[in-house]
Design an enzyme around this catalytic site. Structure first.
Site, PDB file in Angstrom:
ATOM      1  N   LYS A  37       0.851  -1.199   0.000  1.00 50.85           N
ATOM      2  CA  LYS A  37       0.000   0.000   0.000  1.00 50.85           C
ATOM      3  C   LYS A  37       0.888   1.251   0.000  1.00 50.85           C
ATOM      4  CE  LYS A  37      -0.425  -0.026   5.038  1.00 50.85           C
ATOM      5  NZ  LYS A  37      -1.226   0.328   6.175  1.00 50.85           N
ATOM      6  N   TYR A  59      17.079  29.951   4.766  1.00 52.82           N
ATOM      7  CA  TYR A  59      16.040  30.789   5.369  1.00 52.82           C
ATOM      8  C   TYR A  59      16.263  30.990   6.863  1.00 52.82           C
ATOM      9  CZ  TYR A  59      13.197  30.241   1.142  1.00 52.82           C
ATOM     10  OH  TYR A  59      12.721  30.276  -0.143  1.00 52.82           O
TER      11      TYR A  59
HETATM   12  C1  PLP Z   1      -3.708  -4.095   8.311  1.00 56.69           C
HETATM   13  C2  PLP Z   1      -2.228  -4.024   8.163  1.00 56.69           C
HETATM   14  N1  PLP Z   1      -1.531  -5.159   8.122  1.00 56.69           N
HETATM   15  C3  PLP Z   1      -0.196  -5.178   7.983  1.00 56.69           C
HETATM   16  C4  PLP Z   1       0.514  -4.003   7.896  1.00 56.69           C
HETATM   17  C5  PLP Z   1       2.005  -4.077   7.731  1.00 56.69           C
HETATM   18  O1  PLP Z   1       2.660  -3.603   8.864  1.00 56.69           O
HETATM   19  P1  PLP Z   1       4.257  -3.564   8.901  1.00 56.69           P
HETATM   20  O2  PLP Z   1       4.674  -2.607   7.857  1.00 56.69           O
HETATM   21  O3  PLP Z   1       4.564  -3.099  10.262  1.00 56.69           O
HETATM   22  O4  PLP Z   1       4.711  -4.949   8.623  1.00 56.69           O
HETATM   23  C6  PLP Z   1      -0.158  -2.790   7.957  1.00 56.69           C
HETATM   24  C7  PLP Z   1       0.594  -1.538   7.908  1.00 56.69           C
HETATM   25  O5  PLP Z   1       0.249  -0.476   8.303  1.00 56.69           O
HETATM   26  C8  PLP Z   1      -1.577  -2.792   8.103  1.00 56.69           C
HETATM   27  O6  PLP Z   1      -2.285  -1.662   8.141  1.00 56.69           O
END
Ligand code: PLP
Length: 373
Positions: free
Chosen positions: A38, A265
């Site tokens: 994601k 700045y």
């Molecule tokens: C539902 C869910 N599962 C898994 C993960 C993966 O977590 P990580 O990056 O700590 O492995 C996330 C990340 O935010 C998540 O929202």
């Protein structure tokens, strides 16, 4: 040799991605890995990341939004894809057409699925998410019984998976994660009574991969670790991983200045002696963590050089002292490349941020350069 443009660059080390994946796999055993890509693959580029590992055995993907999932499909990623976000009725048909897996996270979602099934005789693939203590998306534990009862008695509605998400698995203490796990286990027991079987049961994230093996079940969800970064400073890194991203920017100008010269700045940085100030073409609009300028440095040819003054929107300045770097060369902001190594973890800690924030911030004019080996 890779010819790179001037400006911010995210070098993506795909060989490291694959070896991280294998090292994680060695640690967790023969379980499928639900790789979280994601937010543009945690800032690394979801498509190249997914393409690089899509043919590795047992790799599934998870994204947050339906659009992210459709983008993967458009780019010929044919693996299973779970969509974490709240189900919307209009997702159902798109999920069926594109063979995506939806998230059932409330009793209302069951209503959507049932009404779709009764109108069209079809149900998308879905995993049930339970909220065991994150207080975010997920069916309440108190609703588990009515939900499982409805599922057991509904024609055509078959959950393929069940999962939950830890709130504190990457913190030092694991007692709250253990509590969440016990809540999750109680739902699994209840499902058995209703004779509901799940192909995929998953609860882990990077933190719990490192410190809670009881959370592995028969599928392991993993995000940050595949990108080669520690989920937090509080977990011991028993799996060898290397950073997949090296974030760099190029030196575009050098100027020799006398002692007492103000830089950037606000003029809060004043040179302590005669020195060489370099202008590096990358700014906070490209995802450079602006607060890092206070104690921050960049790495060049294996040496650290202080960031001089406030980071600007498009550029930042570096105090190179008596060094004479080459115009056009890259400095490393974080990652590991050639002689330079600067962990994103140490920047996150220094500025009171997280590696998740810093990596997903990469944007703007940053060019992605894929390194295959
Ligand atoms: C539902 C869910 N599962 C898994 C993960 C993966 O977590 P990580 O990056 O700590 O492995 C996330 C990340 O935010 C998540 O929202």
């Amino acid at each position: 040799m890779v010819m790179a443009a001037i400006g911010p660059k995210a070098f993506i080390h795909l060989d490291r991605l694959r070896s991280n994946l294998w090292n994680i796999r060695r640690h967790i055993g023969e379980r499928p890995l639900l790789c979280v890509v994601k937010a543009n693959g945690y800032g690394h580029g979801a498509i190249p990341i997914a393409k690089a590992i899509s043919r590795e055995p047992g790799v599934h993907f998870a994204v947050f939004s339906l659009d992210e999932a459709l983008e993967l499909r458009k780019n010929s990623i044919n693996n299973n894809i779970l969509v974490f976000s709240r189900m919307q009725p209009e997702y159902i048909e798109l999920a069926i057409i594109n063979n995506l897996i939806l998230n059932l996270s409330s009793l209302d979602d069951m209503v959507y699925l049932k009404s779709h099934f009764s109108r069209y005789g079809k149900c998308p693939r879905f995993h049930i998410k339970f909220d065991t203590g994150m207080t975010r998306l997920g069916v309440n534990i108190s609703d588990a019984e009515p939900l499982l009862d409805k599922i057991a008695s509904s024609e055509g509605i078959y959950p393929e998976g069940i999962y939950s998400h830890f709130a504190t698995a990457d913190e030092g203490g694991i007692s709250y994660a253990e509590y969440q796990l016990s809540q999750f286990n109680s739902v699994l027991e209840m499902a058995k009574k209703y004779n509901i079987h799940f192909k995929y049961v998953h609860c882990s994230n990077s933190g719990s991969i490192l410190n809670l093996p009881q959370s592995y079940f028969n599928m392991v969800r993993v995000g940050m670790l595949i990108y080669g970064v520690a989920p937090s400073k509080d977990v011991s890194m028993d799996i060898v991983v290397e950073p997949v991203m090296s974030f760099c920017g190029s030196i575009v100008e050098l100027r020799r200045v006398p002692r007492g010269t103000q830089v950037s700045y606000g003029g809060i940085y004043s040179t302590k002696k005669e020195t060489t100030i370099g202008v590096v073409q990358t700014g906070f609009a490209d995802g450079f963590p602006r607060p890092w300028f206070q104690n921050g440095f960049v790495s060049y040819n294996g040496q650290d050089y202080k960031i001089a003054g406030r980071v600007c929107m498009d550029q930042l300045m570096v105090d190179f002292g008596d060094e004479t770097p080459n115009i056009g060369d890259d400095v490393l902001f974080f990652g590991k490349k050639d002689l330079d190594h600067l962990p994103v973890e140490s920047i996150a800690e220094s500025i009171g941020s997280t590696t998740y924030v810093l990596l997903t911030a990469i944007k703007g004019r940053t060019k992605y350069i894929l390194l295959k080996d």
